[in-house]
Every structure is written in structure tokens, then in C-alpha cells.
Enzyme design. Structure first.
Site, short mmCIF file in Angstrom:
data_model
loop_
_atom_site.label_atom_id
_atom_site.label_comp_id
_atom_site.label_asym_id
_atom_site.label_seq_id
_atom_site.Cartn_x
_atom_site.Cartn_y
_atom_site.Cartn_z
N HIS A 147 20.63 -36.78 -4.22
CA HIS A 147 19.80 -37.27 -2.76
C HIS A 147 18.37 -36.77 -3.06
CE1 HIS A 147 23.61 -37.63 -0.87
NE2 HIS A 147 23.99 -36.44 -1.30
N CYS B 136 0.89 -1.42 -0.09
CA CYS B 136 0.01 -0.08 0.07
C CYS B 136 0.82 1.19 0.04
CB CYS B 136 -0.84 0.04 1.25
SG CYS B 136 -2.36 -1.30 1.37
N LYS C 69 14.39 -14.73 -8.61
CA LYS C 69 13.78 -13.36 -9.73
C LYS C 69 13.42 -14.16 -10.69
CE LYS C 69 14.69 -10.68 -7.91
NZ LYS C 69 15.45 -9.87 -6.83
N ARG D 195 4.25 -0.50 -4.79
CA ARG D 195 3.67 -0.78 -3.28
C ARG D 195 2.65 -1.58 -3.27
NH1 ARG D 195 6.79 2.08 0.67
NH2 ARG D 195 5.11 1.53 2.13
N ASN E 150 -1.80 2.95 5.22
CA ASN E 150 -0.77 1.69 5.05
C ASN E 150 -0.37 0.91 6.19
OD1 ASN E 150 2.72 1.67 4.20
ND2 ASN E 150 1.22 -0.09 3.84
N GLY E 151 -0.75 -0.19 6.26
CA GLY E 151 -0.45 -0.97 7.27
C GLY E 151 -1.67 -2.01 8.12
N GLU F 26 9.39 -14.91 -9.31
CA GLU F 26 8.73 -13.71 -9.01
C GLU F 26 8.21 -12.84 -10.33
OE1 GLU F 26 10.45 -10.73 -6.36
OE2 GLU F 26 12.18 -11.07 -7.30
N GLU G 140 19.33 -16.71 -5.43
CA GLU G 140 18.79 -15.48 -5.96
C GLU G 140 18.19 -15.35 -7.49
OE1 GLU G 140 17.64 -12.83 -4.58
OE2 GLU G 140 17.96 -11.24 -6.57
N TRP H 117 -2.47 -3.06 -1.71
CA TRP H 117 -2.06 -4.44 -1.61
C TRP H 117 -2.81 -4.92 -0.63
CZ3 TRP H 117 0.55 -8.00 1.41
CH2 TRP H 117 1.32 -8.80 0.91
N LYS I 160 6.38 -4.09 -3.18
CA LYS I 160 7.95 -3.96 -3.29
C LYS I 160 8.46 -3.94 -1.81
CE LYS I 160 11.98 -2.24 -4.55
NZ LYS I 160 12.78 -3.41 -5.15
C1 F6R Z 1 12.53 -9.75 -4.62
C2 F6R Z 1 12.54 -8.89 -3.50
C3 F6R Z 1 12.22 -9.16 -2.05
C4 F6R Z 1 12.76 -8.20 -1.25
C5 F6R Z 1 12.55 -8.32 0.40
C6 F6R Z 1 13.18 -7.59 1.26
O1 F6R Z 1 12.96 -9.46 -5.73
O2 F6R Z 1 12.48 -7.51 -3.77
O3 F6R Z 1 12.35 -10.30 -1.88
O4 F6R Z 1 14.07 -8.59 -1.37
O5 F6R Z 1 11.04 -7.88 0.14
O6 F6R Z 1 13.00 -6.34 0.87
P1 F6R Z 1 14.09 -5.01 1.60
O7 F6R Z 1 15.49 -5.32 1.08
O8 F6R Z 1 13.37 -3.72 1.15
O9 F6R Z 1 13.92 -5.30 3.03
#
Ligand code: F6R
Length: 607
Positions: free
Chosen positions: A504, A2, A485, A28, A101-102, A488, A481, A75, A602
Site C-alpha cells: 500500500h 537532568c 532500538k 539522565r 531537574n525540571g 535510538e 520495538e 539534558w 533515560k
Molecule cells: C526506549 C526508551 C524510551 C522509554 C520511554 C518511557 O529505549 O527507553 O522510549 O521507554 O521514555 O520510559 P518509562 O518506561 O520510564 O516511562
């Protein structure tokens, strides 16, 4: 998670400004959006399920004229995405409009009390209670909005950044904050508030971060801030941010994700130059050397950067910090004490799981080193030492440039720890640091070299639904990682694990054409092992891909891409950009918008 924004001016139409600012918060959350304006003394609320553009078009929002407005991009947490549940929410009389937001954790209890008093609720959200509580205080009890907010923050439990309009005060946007981020910007003409800095940067670079428990209002050219019924002097708290509008626009790229992948050389260069002049790197290293236990935490990509850091700590500082996912902090915090250091990594500095981990460790007396990209965000504010990455604002939901800048910062700290431990001389330390200065160039070369090959690879892979991503040691961390990527943004199920683990269990899934991507990292002695893991997969019909460094020259795979010299410190900078590009291309080829992955936001500010 949000986004909220509010703009008020004495004599300009803020409607187009508000739309633009809200669009900059779309990362967001984007399942619904809404606006509230005061027009000729009356509240006008326009909202719907769907993207901001849809809401703006549906109500022809840009044809309106108002000098005051608040807006929200959602969101969903309480109540499914729908027009009714979209923000703003209003009181029974339609005089108060709230965006939030929250999560209000005691909303059910508050809602029951309000319903007993005759309030009628329209939505399933937790947020709506705020509008009705304020109606009780302002209209029922005759309190001023400031007095009402003072009372409100005492009874609300949970997390909130709230902005609200009251039809009878058409020049003020009121706000209150606990845990969820809220930023005010200082301007001679506007009153400005938002969840995040990029949405306000066009109007002011002077930022004031609202602290927990604070409330107040913005009006044209003025900020009024209160805590516990007393005014707060916010002027000493002004931060001047140096991000530009160009930093937050797409600059000709079709998506922020691609723009942010491509601007990694610049992000790394700025971070590297910043670190060289930042005494906090050495302070952080000293703190680590003086402590007896070191933990590293973060969520998602930041956790993966933390895991990668443990590899470098082990290699250059003779120490293996324990990395854990921040939502699992409870188990590890029990082991913390005054001689413990927690390295908390969060690009946004606002991720609630990481913030809570910080608080748990602090309770035990541990010292906190924060690594963050956002000055003045919550985690740096609670940390003993912060080293900032200088990646510039990251808008794409998938973290890319912040990940490599986090690794760069952590490598620096690891090298300083090794030096302070007497593992090498000052001139060796200088050489290591100099080597890291090649990170921007490594990324630049890798992107140039990888681009056409990655396009071909993405064509081969984009119809797949499953794949493995495998590596050893450092490569196993990079694989995690890469898999995140790909998952997601392209929604392909990509699973990462250490390459030696296949036999295994996981190899049972492999069939003709099953895609298996191997990450080829140093040290040189693992090359042979990776080669035989590739053989094992090939002999079962897997389509094998090898993305790695020059030491894998002689290794065979169905598709091979070698991106740079076999250097373990520069390996992430040569290898990861290609994998980020692969995730991006897969998303686009599958017809998805990589900037708006479904179900994601985000910054995750709810547990
Ligand atoms: C993946 C991604 C999330 C953030 C996670 C932590 O691409 O963006 O997995 O890495 O939500 O976010 P921060 O770094 O803002 O604490």
C-alpha cells in the site's frame, strides 16, 4: 532528563563520592555537567559543556577536598548546552548555588520581576531564577533558608527537583520538589539526596521519596522535611531497596546496554518469582474484569510493551484494551469514567507524559493499574494497584530488560483475566503460568544461539541508512520495538509497520539491497503470508532477513535466524533479545556509544 545529587558529611571528603554518584546519573542527560562545593566557607562552582568525565578532568575536581557538594548532569531544555547554561547556577553575590531537574514554566515572568529589582542573569536557563529568588528572600529579606523555600514553592510553577547550597550554612543541602523525582537516603553519617536510587545505593539502601510540595534539608546523619510550613515525619516512609552495587556497575561488559540485554534471564526470573507471590496481579485482573473500558498507555518502549499486551489480552482474555501513546492521553481521557481502567506502564515510574495521562484518567474517576520497575516512583504512588517488574536498575538509556519484564507481568494479568472470565479452568491457568516460567530459559537460549549470527548480520547492515522491519499481529508489535532500538542507538532509520501494508505504499522505496527484516511469529496460519511478503520484497531486490521461530523452517530469506519453538506466549522472549543485540552491535560498529544516544535521556520528565 537532568540528574541532581547532593552529599554532605561531617568529617569526610565527599568529592570522590559525588563524582561517582553523578556518573551513575549520567543516563539522565549528558550534554553538560557541574559541581558546587563549599570550601573554607566559600562556594566553588565548576561546570562546562560535555560529559562528566570532561568536567572532572578539566578542573581536576578529584584534587579538591570538601565535606559538602551538589552536582548536576544536564539534558538541555532551556538554553543550548554551554558552560554558561550548565548547572549549578548562582545568585548575584555568589552565596547560593542551585541544581535543578525540571522546567520552571513561569520563569520569564519571574526573571522580569527580578531584573527590575536589579538582579543580573548570566545564563539563558529557567533554573537561574531560583538562585536569585532565594537571594531576595535570604539575603534581601533576612529569611532563614527554610522560610525562603516555603515561599519559593508557593511562587514557582512547573516541575522541579532542586538542591542548593548556601555558603553560610556549610553543613546543609537544601531541597524542594514538585513533580520531578527526588530521593533522600537515610544514613548515620551522611546527608544524601539524588534524582534516582542507583546513585545513592553505595551509601544507603534506606530511601525516602520526597513528595510534591515538600522541601527541607539534609545534614550529616539527619533529614529535615517540611510541607506548607510544618515538619513532616518521614520515618514511616522509609523504603528499603534490595538492589546491590553490582547491579548498577557494568560487571565487565563494555556497555550497560549489553549488560542489561545479557541479564534478562535473571530479570525475568526475579520478576516471575515476584509475580507468583504478588496478590496485586489478581487484584489488577479483578479490577479489569469489573470494568467496562480498559486502556493501556506508556511512552516509547513501555508503549510497545502495552501494544504487545493488547495482543495477549485479545488471545487469552477475549478482550481488546485500547493502547495509546501517553502524550496523546487527552483524546482518550474524555471517554473515561468510573468504570474505566487505565493500565499505565513506565519502567521509571516518572515519565511525565504517562504521569499526566494517569492524572487525566483519575480526574474522570478511572482506576489506575501501574506497571513499574521503581518502587515508590510517581506513577505507582498515584495508582490504585501497582505490579512491579523486578528487572533491577536499568541504566542504559535504551530500555531492554524492563521491556521483556513488562510483557511478562502483562501476560500474567491477561491470563488471570481470562480465568476470571471463565474462559478456562484453574488447572489450565496453572499450566499457562507454568509456561511463562520458561521465559528466562527462552531468553538465555536465544542469546546463546543468536550472538554469532547477529554479529554477521550487523556487519552486513551497519553501513545502511534505512531499513524496514515488518511482522504481522504480534510480530508487528515486536517490529515497532526493534525499530525503536535500532533508531535510538545506531541512528539508522528503521521503520516498522505490519507486513501486509508494504504493497500500500512503502514498497516503493525498495531497491537493490534494501534491508528488510521480517519478524516470524505465530500463529502458524500467518507463516504463508509472511513468506509471500518476503517473496514480494526479494523480487524487488531487497536484502531480506527473517528472525523468527521454528514454524518458519520452510520460508526462504537472504538471511534467516530461527530461535525457538513456535510458541506465541514465549515468542517475545525468543525473538526480542536477538533484535536488541542487533541494535547494540549496529551502534558499536558505527562507532556510537549505545549508553549515551544523542538527544536522549533515560527518563523524560518534561512534556
Ligand atoms: C526506549 C526508551 C524510551 C522509554 C520511554 C518511557 O529505549 O527507553 O522510549 O521507554 O521514555 O520510559 P518509562 O518506561 O520510564 O516511562
Amino acid at each position: 532528563m537532568c540528574g541532581i545529587v547532593g552529599i554532605v558529611s561531617s568529617n569526610t571528603n565527599v568529592v570522590p563520592l559525588l563524582v561517582r554518584s553523578l556518573k551513575r546519573l549520567e543516563y539522565r542527560g549528558y550534554d553538560s555537567a557541574g559541581f558546587a562545593f563549599i570550601i573554607e566557607g566559600k562556594l566553588v562552582v565548576l561546570k562546562d559543556k560535555g560529559y562528566i568525565d570532561h568536567v572532572v578532568k578539566k578542573y581536576n575536581v578529584l584534587s579538591l577536598y570538601s565535606n559538602i557538594g551538589i552536582a548536576h548532569t544536564r539534558w538541555a531544555t532551556h538554553g543550548q548546552p554551554s558552560k554558561i547554561n550548565a548547572h549549578p547556577h548562582t545568585d548575584c553575590k555568589g552565596l547560593i548555588a542551585v541544581v535543578h531537574n525540571g522546567i520552571i514554566s513561569n520563569y520569564l515572568e519571574l526573571k522580569r520581576q527580578l531584573e527590575e529589582k536589579g538582579h543580573v542573569f548570566k545564563s539563558e536557563t529557567d533554573t537561574e531564577v531560583i538562585a536569585h529568588i532565594l537571594e531576595e528572600y535570604i539575603i534581601g529579606e533576612g529569611l532563614t533558608p527554610l522560610q525562603a523555600l516555603h515561599k519559593l514553592v508557593k511562587i514557582l510553577k512547573g516541575t522541579y527537583a532542586v538542591a542548593l547550597l548556601y555558603a553560610n550554612t556549610p553543613n546543609r543541602i537544601y531541597f524542594a520538589k514538585n513533580v520531578s523525582p527526588l530521593i533522600l537516603a537515610v544514613s548515620p553519617t551522611y546527608g544524601l539526596l539524588s534524582s534516582d536510587i542507583p546513585s545513592l545505593i553505595e551509601y544507603s539502601r534506606k530511601i525516602v521519596v520526597v513528595e510534591d510540595g515538600e522541601y527541607g534539608f539534609v545534614e550529616p546523619g539527619n533529614i529535615v522535611l517540611y510541607k506548607d510550613g510544618r515538619p513532616v515525619n518521614w520515618r514511616p516512609r522509609i523504603h528499603v531497596v534490595n538492589w546491590s552495587v553490582a547491579d548498577i556497575e557494568k560487571a565487565g561488559y563494555p556497555h550497560f546496554m549489553l549488560k542489561e540485554i545479557m541479564e534478562q534471564p535473571r530479570a525475568l526470573y526475579d520478576t516471575y518469582s515476584g509475580i507468583l507471590a504478588d496478590e496485586n496481579v489478581v487484584r489488577a485482573a479483578k479490577l479489569i474484569v469489573e470494568s467496562s473500558k480498559v486502556f493501556v498507555t506508556g511512552a516509547g518502549t513501555s508503549y510497545h510493551a502495552g501494544l504487545t499486551a493488547t495482543y495477549y489480552f485479545a488471545r487469552v482474555a477475549n478482550q481488546l484494551p485500547h493502547a495509546f501513546i501517553s502524550s496523546e492521553a487527552e483524546l482518550y481521557a474524555d471517554l473515561a469514567s468510573e468504570d474505566t481502567v487505565l493500565i499505565a506502564i513506565s519502567q521509571s515510574g516518572e515519565t511525565i507524559d504517562t504521569l499526566k495521562a494517569v492524572r487525566l484518567f483519575k480526574k474522570r474517576g478511572a482506576k489506575i493499574i501501574a506497571i513499574s520497575n521503581v518502587i515508590g516512583s510517581a506513577i505507582p504512588r498515584e495508582a490504585d494497584i501497582t505490579v512491579y517488574t523486578r528487572a533491577g536498575p536499568e541504566i542504559g538509556v535504551a530500555a531492554t530488560k524492563t521491556y521483556l519484564t513488562q510483557i511478562l507481568v502483562l501476560q500474567h494479568i491477561a491470563f488471570h483475566v481470562g480465568f476470571l472470565r471463565g474462559l478456562y479452568s484453574e488447572s489450565e491457568l496453572k499450566n499457562y503460568i507454568k509456561l511463562l516460567g520458561q521465559a528466562p530459559k527462552a531468553v538465555e537460549q536465544s542469546l546463546q544461539r543468536a550472538s554469532p549470527h547477529i554479529n554477521r548480520l550487523a556487519m552486513r547492515l551497519h553501513r545502511e541508512e534505512h531499513m524496514y522491519i515488518l511482522g504481522r499481529l504480534l510480530g508487528a508489535f515486536l517490529a515497532l520495538e526493534a525499530a525503536l532500538k535500532i533508531k535510538e542507538v545506531s541512528y539508522i532509520h528503521a521503520e516498522a509497520y505490519p507486513a501486509g501494508e508494504s504493497k500500500h505504499g512503502p514498497i516503493a522505496l525498495v531497491h537493490q539491497g534494501f534491508p528488510t527484516i521480517f519478524i516470524g511469529t505465530p500463529p502458524a496460519h500467518i507463516v504463508e503470508k509472511i513468506a509471500s511478503n518476503i517473496e514480494e520484497m526479494m523480487s524487488r531486490g531487497a536484502f531480506t532477513v527473517l528472525i523468527g521461530l521454528s514454524c518458519y523452517e520452510d520460508v526462504k530469506a537472504n538471511f534467516k535466524l530461527l530461535l525457538g519453538p513456535c510458541d506465541e506466549y514465549l515468542a517475545p522472549y525468543y525473538i526480542m533479545p536477538a533484535l536488541q543485540l542487533l541494535a547494540y552491535r549496529l551502534a558499536v560498529l558505527r562507532g556510537y556509544d549505545p549508553d549515551k544516544p544523542r538527544n536522549l535521556a533515560k527518563t523524560v520528565t518534561v512534556e
